[in-house]
Write an enzyme that holds these catalytic residues in place. Structure first.
Site, PDB file in Angstrom:
ATOM      1  N   ASP A  43     -53.631  14.181 -49.570  1.00  0.00           N
ATOM      2  CA  ASP A  43     -52.556  14.610 -50.469  1.00  0.00           C
ATOM      3  C   ASP A  43     -51.623  13.503 -50.957  1.00  0.00           C
ATOM      4  O   ASP A  43     -51.375  13.366 -52.137  1.00  0.00           O
ATOM      5  CB  ASP A  43     -51.697  15.690 -49.790  1.00  0.00           C
ATOM      6  CG  ASP A  43     -52.540  16.868 -49.327  1.00  0.00           C
ATOM      7  OD1 ASP A  43     -53.772  16.793 -49.378  1.00  0.00           O
ATOM      8  OD2 ASP A  43     -51.945  17.878 -48.904  1.00  0.00           O
ATOM      9  N   GLU A  75     -53.412  17.290 -35.790  1.00  0.00           N
ATOM     10  CA  GLU A  75     -53.829  17.199 -37.196  1.00  0.00           C
ATOM     11  C   GLU A  75     -54.320  15.779 -37.504  1.00  0.00           C
ATOM     12  O   GLU A  75     -55.315  15.585 -38.170  1.00  0.00           O
ATOM     13  CB  GLU A  75     -52.639  17.562 -38.093  1.00  0.00           C
ATOM     14  CG  GLU A  75     -52.981  17.662 -39.558  1.00  0.00           C
ATOM     15  CD  GLU A  75     -51.815  18.183 -40.398  1.00  0.00           C
ATOM     16  OE1 GLU A  75     -50.686  18.276 -39.856  1.00  0.00           O
ATOM     17  OE2 GLU A  75     -52.035  18.488 -41.583  1.00  0.00           O
TER      18      GLU A  75
HETATM   19  C1  GLC Z   1     -53.482  19.083 -45.905  1.00  0.00           C
HETATM   20  C2  GLC Z   1     -54.541  17.992 -45.962  1.00  0.00           C
HETATM   21  C3  GLC Z   1     -55.839  18.587 -46.469  1.00  0.00           C
HETATM   22  C4  GLC Z   1     -56.230  19.785 -45.605  1.00  0.00           C
HETATM   23  C5  GLC Z   1     -55.088  20.790 -45.456  1.00  0.00           C
HETATM   24  C6  GLC Z   1     -55.372  21.854 -44.410  1.00  0.00           C
HETATM   25  O1  GLC Z   1     -53.183  19.571 -47.166  1.00  0.00           O
HETATM   26  O2  GLC Z   1     -54.146  16.937 -46.747  1.00  0.00           O
HETATM   27  O3  GLC Z   1     -56.856  17.645 -46.476  1.00  0.00           O
HETATM   28  O4  GLC Z   1     -57.340  20.425 -46.136  1.00  0.00           O
HETATM   29  O5  GLC Z   1     -53.918  20.116 -45.078  1.00  0.00           O
HETATM   30  O6  GLC Z   1     -55.686  21.270 -43.177  1.00  0.00           O
END
Ligand code: GLC
Length: 425
Positions: free
Chosen positions: A166, A396
């Site tokens: 992101d 994460e």
């Molecule tokens: C964030 C990450 C993305 C992922 C999402 C859910 O937006 O950047 O890659 O899919 O979280 O984990």
């Protein structure tokens, strides 16, 4: 079957994040079904529950649009712990979804699940794979029509969230051109769950939402969006994943596809691999994105530059160079290939995609290294990821300099990555 030291805990996370045939990335912070998270999770499930692995992919296709796009979020059930929700996206599919997509890991996952089904003699596998194969093929057609209308052999993202990375520094320059004005009122929820210093900044968020407003005003029509997009980047990570998934669909088509489908996939594959190969920068020892608005290469170093390893067989010179570059990024790091290297001025070891280590990214890089004959390096990297997860938990992402677990915890795709990578180390 082999049980890893934290196998039960990993399975418990998938069970806990199960919302009825689909898995949320983690409770509260990401309370819906995310596209590429689910594809990785399906591979994790395929190790011990093939039926559930199929369900994960099938539920994702419930959100597939008539034009073939598989959206980045499927809002199967309401939740008020996430922004932007369905009302902001304003899409008109039968199941509420976001209006953008995410990396096409789906085809890669489908091949894994199908092979696991064959190995375990799972009943009904061929029919289930066939239906999902058709869905994947429709989505690949969407990719090439909607996101490579000029025939570059590279697919573009119109929103940083599509990349899955992101707030990567790769987007900084391109995103800076996007206005911060929004017609939608921003009500961030993420910083209520996770420390703000680990998340994207407010200004980034305004631009993210400006893009959503722009595309919603285009009625989510691909041609209108392409014409109106103030952010348009031909992304090597996205293209490489799509090319690799195409190869995996070609493999499935050998037994399940028609001659036309085989020929079509093969044309897609040639086109994507040729486009990708042109993105190699010998002076940087990695692949680079192309900013279609400025017409310039994006030289900022990020993990994306190594992902083409999953789709291309490099020549000896390229292979030696890319391995040396990866080693340079690993120097002094505790775990894995970071999302941004420590020698970059953009490096922030705790902020999301600006330095931290992501298990699924390292999974892809290691798959690519193996494909290109670097078994030892792949194994060494995988060991550091498994070790970080075993000591810090299913976070994460991780601080590459210390292995500290960051962001949300009890993450589904980290649990899946642990089960897959752990078996290889
Ligand atoms: C964030 C990450 C993305 C992922 C999402 C859910 O937006 O950047 O890659 O899919 O979280 O984990």
């Amino acid at each position: 079957m082999t049980m890893l030291p934290r196998e039960e805990a990993a399975r418990a996370i998938l069970a806990r994040n199960d919302r009825g045939g689909y898995t949320v990335p983690t409770d509260r912070l990401y309370p819906f079904q995310w596209n590429w998270d689910s594809a990785f999770v399906a591979i994790g499930f395929s190790l011990f529950d093939v039926d559930r692995a199929y369900r994960e992919l099938e539920r994702l296709t419930e959100g597939q649009w008539d034009d073939g796009m598989i959206p980045h979020i499927v809002f199967h059930a309401p939740s008020d712990t996430y922004f932007p929700g369905p009302d902001v996206w304003g899409t008109r599919h039968r199941v509420p979804t976001s209006g953008i997509t995410q990396p096409a890991v789906f085809g890669m996952a489908l091949r894994h699940v199908h092979e696991a089904a064959l190995a375990t003699g799972t009943a009904g596998a061929t029919e289930r794979t066939k239906a999902l194969f058709k869905a994947a093929l429709r989505s690949h057609r969407w990719w090439l029509n909607a996101r490579d209308p000029e025939g570059l052999g590279l697919v573009s993202i119109l929103h940083p969230w599509e990349s899955g990375s992101d707030n990567s520094p790769a987007w900084d320059e391109a995103l800076a051109r996007v206005p911060t004005t929004t017609t939608t009122t921003i009500r961030r929820k993420d910083t209520g769950h996770v420390d703000a210093s680990m998340r994207p900044r407010d200004e980034d968020y305004q631009r993210f939402i400006h893009l959503v407003d722009t595309y919603r005003d285009c009625g989510w029509n691909p041609e209108r969006q392409w014409a109106a997009a103030p952010f348009k980047v031909a992304d090597v990570q996205m293209t490489a994943i799509l090319a690799r998934s195409t190869a995996d669909l070609m493999h499935l088509a050998e037994t399940l596809g028609t001659d036309e489908e085989k020929a079509e996939l093969s044309r897609m594959h040639d086109r994507l691999r040729a486009g990708l190969a042109r993105r190699w920068r010998p002076d940087l020892s990695r692949f680079v994105n192309l900013d279609l608005i400025s017409g310039r290469d994006i030289e900022t170093p990020t993990q994306a530059g190594f992902i083409p390893l999953v789709a291309l067989a490099l020549d000896d010179g390229q292979r030696t160079a890319i391995v040396a570059e990866i080693e340079r990024w690993l120097a002094g790091m505790f775990a894995g290939v970071p999302s941004t290297p420590s020698f970059s001025p953009a490096f922030e070891p705790k902020r999301y995609w600006r330095g931290p280590v992501w298990a699924v990214i390292n999974w892809l890089i290691c798959d690519g290294l193996r494909l290109n004959g670097s078994e030892d390096l792949a194994r060494r990297i995988e060991q550091t990821i498994v070790q970080a997860i075993e000591s810090a938990g299913f976070c994460e992402y991780f601080d590459p300099t210390t292995g500290e677990g960051l962001g949300g915890d009890t993450f589904s795709w980290t649990a899946a990555a642990y089960m897959v990578l752990g078996r290889r180390t």
